[in-house]
Design a protein around this motif. Structure first.
Motif, mmCIF file in Angstrom:
data_model
loop_
_atom_site.group_PDB
_atom_site.id
_atom_site.type_symbol
_atom_site.label_atom_id
_atom_site.label_comp_id
_atom_site.label_asym_id
_atom_site.label_seq_id
_atom_site.Cartn_x
_atom_site.Cartn_y
_atom_site.Cartn_z
ATOM 1 N N HIS A 240 -8.732 0.492 -6.023
ATOM 2 C CA HIS A 240 -7.634 0.496 -5.062
ATOM 3 C C HIS A 240 -6.525 -0.493 -5.452
ATOM 4 N N GLN A 241 -6.922 -1.674 -5.910
ATOM 5 C CA GLN A 241 -5.920 -2.686 -6.257
ATOM 6 C C GLN A 241 -5.303 -2.446 -7.630
ATOM 7 N N GLN B 204 -12.697 -1.887 -4.748
ATOM 8 C CA GLN B 204 -11.539 -2.776 -4.699
ATOM 9 C C GLN B 204 -10.765 -2.730 -6.009
ATOM 10 N N ARG C 69 -11.083 -5.212 4.542
ATOM 11 C CA ARG C 69 -9.900 -5.899 5.063
ATOM 12 C C ARG C 69 -10.190 -6.611 6.374
ATOM 13 N N PRO D 64 -6.744 -10.637 -1.673
ATOM 14 C CA PRO D 64 -5.758 -9.582 -1.434
ATOM 15 C C PRO D 64 -4.391 -10.007 -1.943
ATOM 16 N N LYS D 65 -3.590 -9.025 -2.340
ATOM 17 C CA LYS D 65 -2.218 -9.324 -2.761
ATOM 18 C C LYS D 65 -1.375 -9.732 -1.563
ATOM 19 N N TRP E 108 -2.660 -0.958 -4.536
ATOM 20 C CA TRP E 108 -2.690 -1.346 -3.133
ATOM 21 C C TRP E 108 -2.894 -2.850 -3.003
ATOM 22 N N ASN E 109 -2.688 -3.355 -1.792
ATOM 23 C CA ASN E 109 -2.876 -4.780 -1.541
ATOM 24 C C ASN E 109 -4.330 -5.211 -1.683
ATOM 25 N N ASP E 110 -5.251 -4.304 -1.395
ATOM 26 C CA ASP E 110 -6.659 -4.686 -1.300
ATOM 27 C C ASP E 110 -7.495 -3.414 -1.286
ATOM 28 N N ASP F 206 0.834 -1.189 0.000
ATOM 29 C CA ASP F 206 0.000 0.000 0.000
ATOM 30 C C ASP F 206 0.871 1.241 0.000
#
Length: 260
Positions: A107-108, A104, A132, A66-67, A113-115, A3
């Motif tokens: 953001h991803q 999502q 999250r 999530p990543k 970002w991760n999630d 992130d």
């Protein structure tokens, strides 16, 4: 890639909040939900006993994996309230699920970002959507991501107040977090604008939460981040560019008065 943005309700100790009421095995399933992988939808009676809300898991709304998942040790000392601005308010569960997926995706895929950045989302249908989850480092409030629960009320709440079912769901979620030990009983409730240079969570919603228990006015040492690390906007809002006005020439000096 990680992130980029890092950074009450009073309840009785003997009476669980309404969000726990409908499942005999809620604790085990909620632990799975908070990690993002529960296959169950949990029913939750709201305070008046008439309306029914659900805590929907990530799989319920079709979240991408999530990543990466980074945890922090709870309980969280802060709860931070957001509005999405865009997506706009949703009133049906399918529409709210799509709003969660849209956030999502942005953001991803766009921010890397991760999630999805938020811990939880609240829809106009009165449902609670797991983002999250509890005790997972978020991407919603610089300097507070590793010690807060970030709750986004889907919609633009600058001039309008979210409907009662949204506000009730947010209060029940906070009460549940306190009851289960995910949120410190002495938590501080904040609006996003208090920790970052942003309109979020909108003026009308901010005025509303200012009257909730645990709302806190931060002092100078806890103050806001003066320059946003990431803009608080989703794709529809981010695509709107401000009107560019052509440069103006300086005004001409007034003509000299004729000699008489």
């Amino acid at each position: 890639m990680g992130d980029k943005a890092s950074g009450s309700v009073s309840i009785s100790s003997t009476k669980p909040p309404a969000i726990l009421a409908d499942s005999e095995h809620f604790e085990q399933q909620q632990l799975a939900t908070s990690c993002g992988y529960s296959q169950h939808m949990q029913h939750a009676n709201l305070g008046d006993g008439a309306a029914t809300a659900r805590l929907l898991s990530r799989s319920d709304w079709g979240a991408r994996l999530p990543k990466s998942v980074e945890h922090f040790e709870g309980p969280a000392p802060y709860v931070i309230i957001h509005h999405s601005y865009m997506p706009a308010v949703c009133y049906s569960t399918p529409d709210c699920m799509k709003s969660m997926r849209d956030m999502q995706d942005f953001h991803q895929l766009e921010r890397g970002w991760n999630d999805i950045g938020y811990s939880f989302g609240i829809g106009g249908d009165g449902m609670i959507y797991t983002g999250r989850g509890f005790n997972v480092i978020g991407a919603h409030a610089p300097k507070y991501n590793d010690k807060s629960v970030g709750i986004v009320l889907i919609g633009d709440w600058r001039t309008e107040l979210p409907p009662k079912q949204m506000l009730d769901a947010a209060k029940n979620l906070i009460a549940f977090g306190v009851f289960k030990g995910y949120i410190d009983p002495a938590y501080k409730l904040l609006g996003h604008r208090q920790v970052r240079d942003t309109e979020c969570p909108g003026g009308r919603l901010f005025a509303e939460i200012s009257g909730w228990p645990h709302f806190t006015h931060l002092n100078a040492t806890e103050g806001s981040t003066p320059v946003p690390i990431e803009p608080h906007a989703h794709p529809q809002a981010a695509s709107q560019t401000p009107l560019q006005l052509p440069p103006q020439s300086p005004p001409h000096a007034p003509a000299a008065a004729p000699k008489v």
